[in-house]
Write a protein that holds these residues in place. Structure first.
Motif, mmCIF file in Angstrom:
data_model
loop_
_atom_site.group_PDB
_atom_site.id
_atom_site.type_symbol
_atom_site.label_atom_id
_atom_site.label_comp_id
_atom_site.label_asym_id
_atom_site.label_seq_id
_atom_site.Cartn_x
_atom_site.Cartn_y
_atom_site.Cartn_z
ATOM 1 N N ARG A 106 0.832 -1.197 0.000
ATOM 2 C CA ARG A 106 0.000 0.000 0.000
ATOM 3 C C ARG A 106 0.872 1.254 0.000
ATOM 4 N NH1 ARG A 106 -3.330 -0.210 4.718
ATOM 5 N NH2 ARG A 106 -4.898 -1.451 3.671
ATOM 6 N N VAL A 129 2.174 1.685 -3.736
ATOM 7 C CA VAL A 129 1.281 2.153 -4.799
ATOM 8 C C VAL A 129 0.417 3.330 -4.385
ATOM 9 C CG1 VAL A 129 1.177 -0.147 -5.826
ATOM 10 C CG2 VAL A 129 -0.627 0.572 -4.273
ATOM 11 N N GLY A 130 0.452 3.665 -3.097
ATOM 12 C CA GLY A 130 -0.365 4.780 -2.645
ATOM 13 C C GLY A 130 -1.770 4.314 -2.312
ATOM 14 N N SER A 131 -2.472 5.112 -1.531
ATOM 15 C CA SER A 131 -3.814 4.741 -1.098
ATOM 16 C C SER A 131 -4.729 5.923 -1.242
ATOM 17 C CB SER A 131 -3.759 4.303 0.367
ATOM 18 O OG SER A 131 -5.065 4.215 0.889
ATOM 19 N N ASN A 132 -5.985 5.644 -1.532
ATOM 20 C CA ASN A 132 -6.964 6.733 -1.624
ATOM 21 C C ASN A 132 -7.516 7.112 -0.255
ATOM 22 O OD1 ASN A 132 -6.828 7.042 -4.436
ATOM 23 N ND2 ASN A 132 -8.161 5.256 -4.712
ATOM 24 N N ASN A 133 -7.196 6.315 0.770
ATOM 25 C CA ASN A 133 -7.742 6.570 2.096
ATOM 26 C C ASN A 133 -6.756 7.344 2.966
ATOM 27 O OD1 ASN A 133 -9.888 5.005 1.251
ATOM 28 N ND2 ASN A 133 -8.979 3.133 2.081
ATOM 29 N N SER A 134 -7.259 7.956 4.012
ATOM 30 C CA SER A 134 -6.395 8.667 4.948
ATOM 31 C C SER A 134 -5.643 7.653 5.801
ATOM 32 C CB SER A 134 -7.231 9.563 5.854
ATOM 33 O OG SER A 134 -7.984 8.756 6.727
#
Lengths: 454, 454
Positions: A343, A346-351
């Motif tokens: 995570r 690749v980065g996450s859309n969540n906080s």
């Protein structure tokens, strides 16, 4: 793969024969017929005394292609260059793509780099010096400075003429960059558009001004992600004032993705897997330090169990479940670790808070399900539900703790600015052995009067 | 990453507003100004009722670009297409690159695929049907059939004219393929060479006839390795008679490398890491089956320890070293596993026998070094060299066995024709727990009279 290496050996043998028998012209022709990548492989595979003949026969551009195509990590490429006098080496360096040239120079002793740079034209040496100063694993360290750039107020045929002139120099010809008077990047024209629009059209009509670019200091992993998402063949690199510094081509991105994957995988396994043809000795040398370090960490678990010796004497049945609890918690920790590392990559859309709470909840679910399973198994196996309860509860808590550790450790390492992939699976499992044993024996102590019937 | 997703939300909000307020033309202009990749993201991010307006406004080519740029694994892309009448959907499909079109159709119910194909011109439907039949993870499943091909006896300007005509259709324009009368691939011309040679030159003079190509049935991982090695932007795919079938472009190779890396990593961690934004519930559901399966395997170790209960009662000190030995052997097994999986992935220059012997020797070295370390530690800690000897020897043998298992299991899985990455680290560690305990207690039994002083 063995097929490929056989072809390579044949090529090397054939070209060696030509050199041995003095067929210099045939050698040059055969060598030039090789693919760029094969040139690198064959050249570095020739015996040293034949290389000394080869570099005298081949022209500087061919030799630059050779050196452009040898992986600096795989071979002693710097030694190959040092086989030649500095004057010759500099001619080759100057013909290489700047990004590869810089990679190569970075492998060399500082003194020698200074010599080479002193033999180059001043402005070229200055460009190279700047590139050398970019930190490793940044966009700046990947970029080449051979790109196609034009001004905005030209026609298609004028730009095409410039493209034709510069095509041999440029590392990527699929995009032409549009710069303003201050060298700032203001647009991109694709070669495809140039080819499919009338000669007398102004290129401003086919210039895209929504430019996706990266900064020289950006992390290579982020750059790779963008190139992969957008299916780019190259991406421009700018400074903080949007001035174009260079371009990164997709072949370098492919290497980055591979390199990062190997790093992540190596981290998870606690062994560097980048060299697959090590000798047994080298392979062992790579593994032993990790194992001994983890052994020492594991000793703390042994010491802890040792301190519970009285408990084990009272109920030897406790020994039966040590490896089950430590093993399962370790597996759970490894899963959480792998998910967290990925995570972060690749980065996450969540906080961050949401991810944290989500992981706590996932750990709770995983721990409860597994703990309940083991409660059932032990209860039926040993016909002792108090024992089952002790092992089940201990298992559930041990998993939740290992899960949390597996999640938090890479996140903390990332916050410290390091690569979270260094947090290895074996480290997590060995660490969770300690917490699992601590939880297990403490809970067993609470339950012991019940399940021993004492 | 969060920055990127914020930009996306802004784009979606802006374009939604335009649709809501009836500014159709502004919507089309803004949408067309997006990058291809963003088009896919924005379109699939619009609310369904607005998408129903959007696809009526956008032309088929733009919509094809939208669908070309949505990852079939990430989104319910097939649902998006089914929001339109089949006639419209087919127009979009026909404008997509064939490889993406096929990926998309493979996500759809068979009945619907038949409907779509029936609405296409016969020869086009036939081409697509052929592509659908290639097995997943092969070169055939990755290739697109929009490539540039010419005959050998043309001049540079004639080929350039063909390139200009076909440039909009072709997925990659960097190479032009030369075919003979039987459609066999006999040469490659680079666009760079076309641009830098005189118009009236025969292209045969700049055609490379040493072609690197792959067969339609080749494994995607092998194709990726070649493209990465040779720094290709695309690679041709042929049938067994060397007839050109299609080309694979580097953007698909980037996806393959990423996909294979995620598979390897997931395997090693015993959890699928491809989705990083799962809910806690989904995340737990993914992990629990693995943990329970491994728990059951771990029960065999517990049963084994249970059968040695008499021994543990006699010498409770034995319990102290269970987790140390199982843990360390598991770590060694994980290392061997990771190295073996990686070697299978990238290929090796050595024979299988040589690799096997090398791994045996490495395991011996690793086991001996670690066993000797633990002998010293235990001897000094417990002032009992017989105990140290028992633990040390058990550790050394347990490591050698775990090491061998870690090496052999992926190799055997590979021989069975499956992906060796399914052999997970947790599986190896749990399995090696069993062998380690067996070795440990048997050796302890031999030594027990010595170290207990009984």
């Amino acid at each position: 793969m063995e097929e490929k290496s056989e072809q390579l050996h044949q090529n090397i043998a054939h070209l060696s024969d030509l050199l041995h028998s003095g067929q210099d012209e045939a050698f040059v022709t055969s060598f030039n017929a090789l693919h760029d990548f094969e040139m690198g492989q064959v050249y570095s595979g020739l015996p040293e005394q034949l290389r000394a003949v080869a570099w005298r026969l081949l022209d500087n551009e061919t030799l630059a292609t050779v050196f452009d195509n040898i992986d600096v990590d795989d071979e002693d490429i710097d030694d190959l260059l040092q086989e030649m006098p500095p004057q010759k080496a500099v001619q080759i360096l100057r013909n290489m793509y700047a990004d590869n040239e810089v990679d190569l120079l970075q492998e060399m002793p500082t003194r020698l780099v200074a010599t080479y740079l002193s033999l180059m034209p001043k402005d070229e040496a200055e460009d190279i010096r700047k590139l050398i100063n970019y930190e490793e694993q940044t966009a700046g360290s990947l970029m080449s400075i051979e790109y196609l750039a034009v001004e905005a107020d030209l026609r298609v045929d004028e730009v095409m003429r410039l493209v034709k002139q510069q095509a041999l120099e440029a590392e990527a010809i699929n995009y032409v960059y549009v710069l303003d008077k201050q060298e700032r990047l203001v647009g991109v024209i694709s070669l495809r558009d140039l080819l499919t629009h009338p000669d007398d059209m102004l290129v401003s009509e086919i210039t895209k001004d929504r430019i996706i670019s990266v900064k020289a200091g950006d992390d290579q992993q982020d750059v790779a992600q963008i190139v992969a998402d957008y299916n780019f063949i190259s991406i421009p690199v700018t400074d903080d004032n949007d001035r174009l510094l260079g371009v990164i081509t997709v072949d370098d991105i492919v290497d980055v993705i591979d390199e990062e994957a190997v790093e992540d995988y190596s981290g998870l396994a606690a062994v560097n897997v980048s060299q697959t043809d090590d000798t047994a000795w080298h392979s062992a040398i790579k593994r032993i330090p990790w194992l001994i370090a983890l052994l020492l960490l594991g000793m703390s678990t042994a010491t802890l169990i040792s301190s519970f010796d009285g408990l084990v004497r009272k109920a030897s049945i406790l020994a039966v479940f040590i490896s089950l609890i430590t093993g399962t918690a370790g597996n759970a920790g490894t899963q959480a670790l792998a998910l967290a590392v990925r995570r972060l990559a690749v980065g996450s859309n969540n906080s961050a808070v949401k991810n944290f709470l989500s992981e706590i909840l996932a750990g709770f679910l995983v721990g409860t399900a597994t703990g309940f399973s083991v409660f059932l198994i032990v209860t039926f196996w040993k016909h002792n539900y108090q024992l089952g309860l002790a092992v089940g509860i201990a298992m559930a808590i041990a998993i939740m703790v290992a899960n949390l550790a597996g999640y938090l450790i890479p996140v903390l390492i990332d916050k410290l600015g390091m690569d979270p992939a260094v947090a290895s699976g074996p480290f997590i499992t060995t660490l969770s052995d300690l917490t699992s044993v601590l939880i297990y024996f403490n809970i067993a102590q609470l339950f012991i009067s019940h399940f021993t019937g004492a």
